[in-house]
Scaffold this active site. Structure first.
Site, PDB file in Angstrom:
ATOM      1  N   HIS A   1       1.953   4.504  -2.895  1.00  0.00           N
ATOM      2  CA  HIS A   1       2.151   5.947  -2.730  1.00  0.00           C
ATOM      3  C   HIS A   1       3.548   6.352  -3.199  1.00  0.00           C
ATOM      4  O   HIS A   1       3.730   7.356  -3.905  1.00  0.00           O
ATOM      5  CB  HIS A   1       1.984   6.344  -1.256  1.00  0.00           C
ATOM      6  CG  HIS A   1       0.599   6.160  -0.734  1.00  0.00           C
ATOM      7  ND1 HIS A   1      -0.531   6.549  -1.416  1.00  0.00           N
ATOM      8  CD2 HIS A   1       0.150   5.646   0.447  1.00  0.00           C
ATOM      9  CE1 HIS A   1      -1.604   6.279  -0.698  1.00  0.00           C
ATOM     10  NE2 HIS A   1      -1.215   5.721   0.445  1.00  0.00           N
TER      11      HIS A   1
ATOM     12  N   ASP B   1     -30.234 -44.707  -7.538  1.00  0.00           N
ATOM     13  CA  ASP B   1     -29.974 -45.026  -8.954  1.00  0.00           C
ATOM     14  C   ASP B   1     -31.260 -45.335  -9.710  1.00  0.00           C
ATOM     15  O   ASP B   1     -31.320 -46.256 -10.538  1.00  0.00           O
ATOM     16  CB  ASP B   1     -28.992 -46.200  -9.072  1.00  0.00           C
ATOM     17  CG  ASP B   1     -27.648 -45.892  -8.451  1.00  0.00           C
ATOM     18  OD1 ASP B   1     -27.245 -44.705  -8.489  1.00  0.00           O
ATOM     19  OD2 ASP B   1     -27.002 -46.815  -7.910  1.00  0.00           O
TER      20      ASP B   1
ATOM     21  N   HIS C   1       0.848  -1.202   0.000  1.00  0.00           N
ATOM     22  CA  HIS C   1       0.000   0.000   0.000  1.00  0.00           C
ATOM     23  C   HIS C   1       0.882   1.251   0.000  1.00  0.00           C
ATOM     24  O   HIS C   1       0.714   2.157  -0.818  1.00  0.00           O
ATOM     25  CB  HIS C   1      -0.896  -0.032   1.246  1.00  0.00           C
ATOM     26  CG  HIS C   1      -1.643   1.230   1.512  1.00  0.00           C
ATOM     27  ND1 HIS C   1      -3.016   1.296   1.495  1.00  0.00           N
ATOM     28  CD2 HIS C   1      -1.231   2.487   1.822  1.00  0.00           C
ATOM     29  CE1 HIS C   1      -3.400   2.524   1.768  1.00  0.00           C
ATOM     30  NE2 HIS C   1      -2.326   3.265   1.985  1.00  0.00           N
ATOM     31  N   GLU C   2       1.831   1.281   0.929  1.00  0.00           N
ATOM     32  CA  GLU C   2       2.726   2.439   1.009  1.00  0.00           C
ATOM     33  C   GLU C   2       3.634   2.515  -0.214  1.00  0.00           C
ATOM     34  O   GLU C   2       3.992   3.610  -0.666  1.00  0.00           O
ATOM     35  CB  GLU C   2       3.559   2.362   2.289  1.00  0.00           C
ATOM     36  CG  GLU C   2       2.746   2.413   3.572  1.00  0.00           C
ATOM     37  CD  GLU C   2       1.924   3.683   3.696  1.00  0.00           C
ATOM     38  OE1 GLU C   2       2.333   4.721   3.135  1.00  0.00           O
ATOM     39  OE2 GLU C   2       0.861   3.639   4.358  1.00  0.00           O
TER      40      GLU C   2
END
Length: 415
Positions: A25, A212, A21-22
């Site tokens: 930036h 079945d 995230h950083e």
């Protein structure tokens, strides 16, 4: 040991997400020519760092996030060297500042989308046609899957040593059998079967079924169990009968996609997740009393918010139970939530800075049309009381969720 490993792995995944995230930036700010002086993973005392160019990179002692220092984020920053004034962030066009401030959330969205795509290709995403409501569950055909045991009390827990075997299994019923009648009373749906079995006395009962395509009958010794009413899961439990079976759904819970089709499936799932995230955020104030009730000894509501601590504990449970799909879906959900939350128009969140930048731009445009002087930049110092209030409320809520996750955590598996 596997539980602890899962907790550590999930906490590490969150730390990496926040670090990226950083980094979002950092990279966008540098690309536009803004000056970035520091990029660190963690907080507190510096453990290790190095300087490359004009930026110091490093790791700090408390691994609870990270930060990126961009020169001149606001006009009121007083630590800007006169030589760096032209590169102060607040001097750049609003669209560039918007990209830089939203890059962190965009990084979380990319992490979530990429992980979802890999999940869609490798394991499969939840089937949108899979039953999701009580009415849909009850409307499913009465096709059974044998339960590993009968839980006499607390039906939400898993089987444990000493629990009685499934009566249906003891009577040689098999997975995929479709129940058609119990003691002569016809049933067609799962809801019908539950109602009829519960209304039948414990002990021997005839069960008609189709296997079945061929009809057959078995004698099943129905078990006596304690269950709350069907329409009130939190109501008082009473003695009813149980067949020892689970619902075998007519549609798969997961759908696996080809690499190409996974893009569309990922987009659809993300759209649904966005709606659910917004609804969950709207319900947060309503959940505060439930969190407090959990802290003070009440039952923990599964729908209450969790902190990073709670998410890490759930990650540990997932690894302990080899439920890696749950682990990665938790990672996706948390990244998406952080991405959305960080864009809320509140300081000190990135969304608050974006909102102010566009407010300034709109105000300048309006003043220009009115032939009035540009009012200039917003004074962040005047907004500090609101910022402190947001920090105080957010901190108190975080403390409450962390406390609830420590003393009364949400669990997905019985341990």
């Amino acid at each position: 040991m596997s539980y602890l490993l899962g907790v550590v792995l999930f906490a590490l995944a969150i730390l990496i997400s926040v670090s990226l995230h950083e980094a979002g930036h950092l990279l966008t700010a540098k690309a536009f020519g803004m000056k970035v002086t520091r990029y660190f993973v963690g907080f507190g005392p510096t453990l290790w760092s190095f300087k490359r160019g004009e930026t110091e990179y490093g790791v700090k002692g408390i691994p609870l996030g990270g930060f990126c220092k961009i020169v001149g984020m606001t006009p009121q920053d007083d630590d800007v060297d006169p030589a760096d004034e032209p590169r102060a962030m607040w001097r750049f066009p609003v669209w560039k500042r918007t990209i830089v401030m939203s890059a962190g959330s965009i990084t979380h969205f990319i992490l979530a989308l990429v992980t979802l795509w890999f999940i869609a290709v490798s394991a499969g995403l939840p089937n949108p046609k899979f039953p999701s409501t009580e009415a849909q569950f009850r409307a499913e055909p009465a096709v059974i899957a044998l339960a590993p045991c009968v839980v006499v009390e607390n039906a939400n827990r898993a089987c444990q040593t000493g629990d009685p075997a499934s009566p249906a299994a003891a009577a040689q019923l098999k997975n995929g059998d479709r129940i058609t009648a119990v003691n002569g009373r016809p049933v067609s749906t799962w809801g019908d079967m539950l109602d009829v079995v519960r209304a039948t006395k414990p002990g021997p009962a005839t069960v008609d079924y189709v296997r079945d395509g061929a009809p057959a009958t078995a004698t099943v010794d129905l078990a006596a169990v304690q269950r709350p009413p069907m329409d009130d899961p939190k109501g008082t439990a009473s003695s009813v009968s149980a067949l020892g079976v689970q619902l075998r759904f007519s549609t798969p819970a997961l759908v696996q996609y080809s690499p190409g089709a996974a893009f569309g499936a990922t987009a659809d799932f993300t759209g649904n997740m966005a709606v659910q995230t917004l609804h969950a955020m709207q319900r947060i104030p309503q959940k505060v009393p439930a969190l407090w009730n959990a802290v003070t000894g009440g039952e923990r509501d599964m729908d209450t918010p969790i902190s990073v601590v709670g998410a890490s504990r759930l990650g540990g449970e997932a690894v302990e139970n080899s439920a890696w799909l749950v682990f990665f879906m938790l990672f996706v959900s948390l990244n998406f939530f952080i991405g959305v939350f960080n864009l809320l128009p509140l300081l000190p969140l990135d969304g608050g800075h974006i909102a102010i930048a566009w407010f300034e731009r709109a105000r300048s445009w309006i003043y220009a049309r009115l032939r009035r002087p540009d009012p200039g930049r917003v004074d962040y110092l005047k907004l500090m009381p609101i910022t402190y209030a947001v920090i105080l409320i957010g901190g108190a809520f975080t403390l409450l969720t962390v406390t609830a996750d420590v003393v009364n955590p949400i669990t997905l598996f019985s341990r």
